[in-house]
Design a protein around this motif. Sequence first.
Motif, mmCIF file in Angstrom:
data_model
loop_
_atom_site.group_PDB
_atom_site.id
_atom_site.type_symbol
_atom_site.label_atom_id
_atom_site.label_comp_id
_atom_site.label_asym_id
_atom_site.label_seq_id
_atom_site.Cartn_x
_atom_site.Cartn_y
_atom_site.Cartn_z
ATOM 1 N N ALA A 165 0.823 -1.201 0.051
ATOM 2 C CA ALA A 165 -0.071 -0.022 0.147
ATOM 3 C C ALA A 165 0.891 1.145 0.099
ATOM 4 C CB ALA A 165 -0.819 0.167 1.233
ATOM 5 N N ARG A 166 1.907 1.050 0.602
ATOM 6 C CA ARG A 166 2.999 2.292 0.800
ATOM 7 C C ARG A 166 3.523 2.669 -0.375
ATOM 8 N NH1 ARG A 166 8.177 2.112 1.805
ATOM 9 N NH2 ARG A 166 9.404 4.167 1.890
ATOM 10 N N TRP A 167 4.170 1.528 -1.208
ATOM 11 C CA TRP A 167 4.558 1.684 -2.551
ATOM 12 C C TRP A 167 3.384 2.254 -3.379
ATOM 13 C CZ3 TRP A 167 7.207 -3.495 -1.508
ATOM 14 C CH2 TRP A 167 8.770 -3.431 -1.318
ATOM 15 N N ARG A 168 2.281 1.818 -3.338
ATOM 16 C CA ARG A 168 1.214 2.177 -4.396
ATOM 17 C C ARG A 168 1.242 3.765 -4.171
ATOM 18 N NH1 ARG A 168 -2.738 -2.135 -6.869
ATOM 19 N NH2 ARG A 168 -0.899 -3.696 -7.517
ATOM 20 N N ALA A 169 0.980 4.147 -3.040
ATOM 21 C CA ALA A 169 0.793 5.460 -2.547
ATOM 22 C C ALA A 169 2.122 6.474 -3.132
ATOM 23 C CB ALA A 169 0.731 5.640 -1.109
ATOM 24 N N MET A 170 3.011 5.642 -3.225
ATOM 25 C CA MET A 170 4.380 6.276 -3.897
ATOM 26 C C MET A 170 4.107 6.520 -5.530
ATOM 27 S SD MET A 170 7.265 4.737 -1.381
ATOM 28 C CE MET A 170 8.636 5.243 -2.279
ATOM 29 N N GLY A 171 3.257 5.936 -5.986
ATOM 30 C CA GLY A 171 3.073 5.798 -7.377
ATOM 31 C C GLY A 171 3.302 4.739 -8.254
ATOM 32 N N TYR A 172 3.584 3.548 -7.483
ATOM 33 C CA TYR A 172 4.015 2.251 -8.093
ATOM 34 C C TYR A 172 2.414 1.563 -8.447
ATOM 35 C CZ TYR A 172 8.598 3.462 -7.077
ATOM 36 O OH TYR A 172 9.846 4.144 -7.000
ATOM 37 N N HIS A 173 1.664 2.061 -9.135
ATOM 38 C CA HIS A 173 0.274 1.397 -9.202
ATOM 39 C C HIS A 173 -0.100 0.139 -9.373
ATOM 40 C CE1 HIS A 173 -0.825 5.644 -8.265
ATOM 41 N NE2 HIS A 173 -0.253 6.216 -9.583
ATOM 42 N N GLU A 174 1.171 -0.372 -10.369
ATOM 43 C CA GLU A 174 0.826 -1.732 -11.005
ATOM 44 C C GLU A 174 1.594 -2.927 -10.109
ATOM 45 O OE1 GLU A 174 -0.713 -2.283 -14.172
ATOM 46 O OE2 GLU A 174 -1.284 -0.267 -13.561
ATOM 47 N N LEU A 175 2.625 -2.516 -9.085
ATOM 48 C CA LEU A 175 3.308 -3.454 -8.245
ATOM 49 C C LEU A 175 2.473 -4.226 -7.389
ATOM 50 C CD1 LEU A 175 6.391 -3.201 -8.268
ATOM 51 C CD2 LEU A 175 6.215 -1.939 -6.025
ATOM 52 N N ARG A 176 3.001 -5.455 -7.325
ATOM 53 C CA ARG A 176 2.547 -6.598 -6.518
ATOM 54 C C ARG A 176 3.367 -7.032 -5.479
ATOM 55 N NH1 ARG A 176 1.023 -9.744 -11.994
ATOM 56 N NH2 ARG A 176 2.788 -10.940 -11.097
ATOM 57 N N VAL A 177 3.032 -7.752 -4.506
ATOM 58 C CA VAL A 177 3.869 -8.506 -3.797
ATOM 59 C C VAL A 177 3.451 -9.998 -3.627
ATOM 60 C CG1 VAL A 177 4.491 -6.747 -1.738
ATOM 61 C CG2 VAL A 177 2.412 -8.158 -1.632
ATOM 62 N N ALA A 178 4.804 -10.808 -3.528
ATOM 63 C CA ALA A 178 4.288 -12.402 -3.528
ATOM 64 C C ALA A 178 4.807 -12.533 -2.045
ATOM 65 C CB ALA A 178 5.274 -12.915 -4.828
ATOM 66 N N ILE A 179 3.872 -13.418 -1.626
ATOM 67 C CA ILE A 179 3.909 -13.839 0.014
ATOM 68 C C ILE A 179 4.266 -15.590 -0.179
ATOM 69 C CG2 ILE A 179 2.886 -13.786 2.181
ATOM 70 C CD1 ILE A 179 1.232 -11.354 1.175
ATOM 71 N N ASN A 180 5.071 -15.874 0.747
ATOM 72 C CA ASN A 180 5.143 -17.483 0.965
ATOM 73 C C ASN A 180 4.307 -17.981 2.011
ATOM 74 O OD1 ASN A 180 7.784 -18.057 -0.756
ATOM 75 N ND2 ASN A 180 8.527 -16.443 0.327
ATOM 76 N N LEU A 181 3.778 -19.010 1.672
ATOM 77 C CA LEU A 181 2.755 -19.607 2.811
ATOM 78 C C LEU A 181 3.459 -21.095 3.000
ATOM 79 C CD1 LEU A 181 -0.640 -19.483 1.221
ATOM 80 C CD2 LEU A 181 0.375 -17.838 2.809
ATOM 81 N N SER A 182 3.260 -21.312 4.339
ATOM 82 C CA SER A 182 3.980 -22.748 4.696
ATOM 83 C C SER A 182 2.605 -23.514 4.849
ATOM 84 C CB SER A 182 4.256 -22.546 6.246
ATOM 85 O OG SER A 182 3.205 -22.366 7.208
#
Length: 279
Positions: free
Chosen positions: A102-119
């Motif tokens: 959300a912070r990165w998107r607020a900085m203007g990186y509107h298309e960015l995603r994050v990938a999260i590892n699940l156990s």
Amino acid sequence: AKSHGTGKLRFFHPSLKENIRQRIDFERALKEALEKDQFFLCYQPQISASSGQTVSLEALIRWQHPVYGLVMPDRFIQLAETMGIIAHIGAWVIDKSCEQLARWRAMGYHELRVAINLSAQQLLVSELEETVSAALQRYQLSGSDIELEITESVLMQDPERSIERLGALRKLDVRLSIDDFGTGYSSLAYLRVLPVQAFKLDRGFVWDMDKGGKAWEICATAISLAQNLGLEVVAEGVETEEQSEQLKKLGCHLLQGYLFAKPLTVEAADIFLAASLLG
Ligand code: C2E
Ligand code: CA
Ligand code: CA
Ligand code: CA
């Protein structure tokens, strides 16, 4: 070796008691790590093979302890799993990485995603959907902004149940990817019915691909399989230009590895993102 009164030499090992003591201390420290705020996330960029842009960042957990120093996940994720505390740590990872996105998107990186590892355990408990949807809501994100990575071997432990669990997660519209693809002996029949959007080609294959063995064929086959199934392929552990070129030629979509960036602290990731926008 320690000499005793009898003149006999005896080999001196750290006593069993000492080992158990150390293990108990380590486990106690791990149990307290969350409330003591000792975890942090690094982020490793995933680069589009066609545009060179950063498309996504994988969150990778670190544990900074006053005595043990910087502890890498290979030393505590499995342990947290057997201690039954992985769900708490995992929920923290989900919340924290959504907050960061959300912070990165607020900085203007509107298309960015994050990938999260699940156990493994995280996937199996049904609170996972609530944890994910709560984080999405809290940070005003949509499901498709995040990606959950589940290793192939976890999925194959109980394929039927995995399909059911992945289906439930897909209702939130999150992207799902099979991590360490090629190491978990999936049957083709299951691959076809797993509701995932991407494969992450295991770094073992990428590592070997320019060394003349069978790894190149495995990468090529995995990538074309993914294409035929309409899935994206992310190559992990890309360390050399040679590997990067070959993977691009084979039609791999995203590239991740030391060649582009190591897992970065938030501060370093900010700099990387700013530079990749300019370049
Ligand atoms: P993974 O998901 O397969 O993550 C990739 C690992 O490869 C990371 O190690 C990353 O730092 C490393 N790596 C990335 N690029 C390169 C490269 O070019 N060359 C080489 N040799 N290595 C590279 P890391 O960060 O130590 O994480 C290890 C494993 O711990 C991860 O493997 C993942 O299974 C687990 N893990 C990390 N964070 C979390 C988390 O938040 N939750 C869960 N459940 N597991 C996590
Ligand atoms: Ca991963
Ligand atoms: Ca992996
Ligand atoms: Ca791995």
